[in-house]
Design a protein around this motif. Sequence first.
Motif, PDB file in Angstrom:
ATOM      1  N   ASN A  61      37.105  44.259  46.653  1.00  5.61           N
ATOM      2  CA  ASN A  61      37.351  44.704  47.922  1.00  5.61           C
ATOM      3  C   ASN A  61      38.819  45.622  47.951  1.00  5.61           C
ATOM      4  N   LYS A  62      38.987  46.325  46.805  1.00  6.94           N
ATOM      5  CA  LYS A  62      40.239  47.014  46.684  1.00  6.94           C
ATOM      6  C   LYS A  62      40.380  47.766  47.744  1.00  6.94           C
ATOM      7  N   PRO A  63      41.727  48.043  48.025  1.00  2.18           N
ATOM      8  CA  PRO A  63      42.954  47.641  47.447  1.00  2.18           C
ATOM      9  C   PRO A  63      43.358  46.100  47.800  1.00  2.18           C
ATOM     10  N   PHE A  64      42.688  45.458  48.428  1.00  7.20           N
ATOM     11  CA  PHE A  64      42.885  44.161  48.947  1.00  7.20           C
ATOM     12  C   PHE A  64      42.338  42.982  48.085  1.00  7.20           C
ATOM     13  N   CYS A  65      42.913  41.833  48.004  1.00  2.86           N
ATOM     14  CA  CYS A  65      42.294  40.890  47.032  1.00  2.86           C
ATOM     15  C   CYS A  65      41.380  40.073  47.582  1.00  2.86           C
ATOM     16  N   ASP A  66      40.292  39.710  46.755  1.00  2.21           N
ATOM     17  CA  ASP A  66      39.295  38.984  47.159  1.00  2.21           C
ATOM     18  C   ASP A  66      39.169  37.879  46.489  1.00  2.21           C
ATOM     19  N   PHE A  67      40.194  37.327  45.733  1.00  2.83           N
ATOM     20  CA  PHE A  67      40.414  35.921  45.059  1.00  2.83           C
ATOM     21  C   PHE A  67      39.761  36.113  43.490  1.00  2.83           C
ATOM     22  N   THR A  68      39.108  37.328  43.149  1.00  2.00           N
ATOM     23  CA  THR A  68      38.473  37.431  42.011  1.00  2.00           C
ATOM     24  C   THR A  68      39.415  36.954  40.859  1.00  2.00           C
ATOM     25  N   HIS A  69      40.845  37.104  40.984  1.00  4.69           N
ATOM     26  CA  HIS A  69      41.877  36.752  39.955  1.00  4.69           C
ATOM     27  C   HIS A  69      41.602  35.074  39.422  1.00  4.69           C
ATOM     28  N   GLN A  70      41.100  34.411  40.370  1.00  6.19           N
ATOM     29  CA  GLN A  70      40.737  32.947  40.112  1.00  6.19           C
ATOM     30  C   GLN A  70      39.635  32.921  39.016  1.00  6.19           C
ATOM     31  N   LYS A  71      38.337  33.829  39.550  1.00  7.21           N
ATOM     32  CA  LYS A  71      37.162  33.541  38.770  1.00  7.21           C
ATOM     33  C   LYS A  71      37.572  34.071  37.283  1.00  7.21           C
ATOM     34  N   ILE A  72      38.368  35.033  37.094  1.00  9.57           N
ATOM     35  CA  ILE A  72      38.713  35.839  35.763  1.00  9.57           C
ATOM     36  C   ILE A  72      39.586  35.244  34.995  1.00  9.57           C
ATOM     37  N   GLU A  73      40.400  34.297  35.530  1.00  9.50           N
ATOM     38  CA  GLU A  73      41.651  33.467  35.230  1.00  9.50           C
ATOM     39  C   GLU A  73      42.770  34.414  34.753  1.00  9.50           C
TER      40      GLU A  73
END
Length: 228
Positions: A61-73
């Motif tokens: 959902n760029k440019p917004f955060c969708d919490f993928t950072h948690q999944k990819i550590e």
Amino acid sequence: MDKNKKIKIEKNGPYRVSGNIPLEKEFVVPDENNNPLSWQKGEKYKTEEEYCLCRCGKSQNKPFCDFTHQKIEFDGTETASKEDYKQQAENISGPGMDLMDASNLCARARFCHRHGGTWDLTAKSDDSKSKKIAIEEACNCPSGRLTAINKKTGEPIEPEFSPSISITEDIPAKASGPLWAKGKIQIEGADGSSYENRNRQTICRCGKSSNKPFCDGSHIENKFDDKV
Ligand code: FES
């Protein structure tokens, strides 16, 4: 400086933007030799008082955060210096102007490449045309690596920006570029301490910079594309 306007870096997470900061697209316009020449504004995003921008480069959902950072550590460890620009920059003296250059802030936007480069133009700045182009190039540098200095007053020559963030697209490099934070927006690190408030700052949104939170140009070799 408006202290309510802030970009807070979340540990291994997004940029939390607060204070009703406008968000828009902005494109690099090339000249006939495909060198960056100027900036052109694009669409404006509808935003709330607070919003989160993707920092890992993988949100759907760029440019917004969708919490993928948690999944990819995502490892968003900050590595940039918190020294002031003046401490980081080299001073280059020319006959008609001076130039400050903090090379470790380079986002490889390449506005400094035209007409022999900003450094050569500064060396020839007793010529009014060379001086004018050198000032234009330094002012177009989105990261603020380069700053033109008025020889008589010693004051920096800065473009006038009110606080806003641009989602940059580097058309000549065929890559999506960094977030361009304009107008002295406070950037607060994950540890709660702040970076110097500068008029022009480029912060990484591809997740690959070695100088986080700032962009180091890695989006170019990684061919970062923000389309999902
Ligand atoms: S956006 Fe430039 S290095 Fe990540």
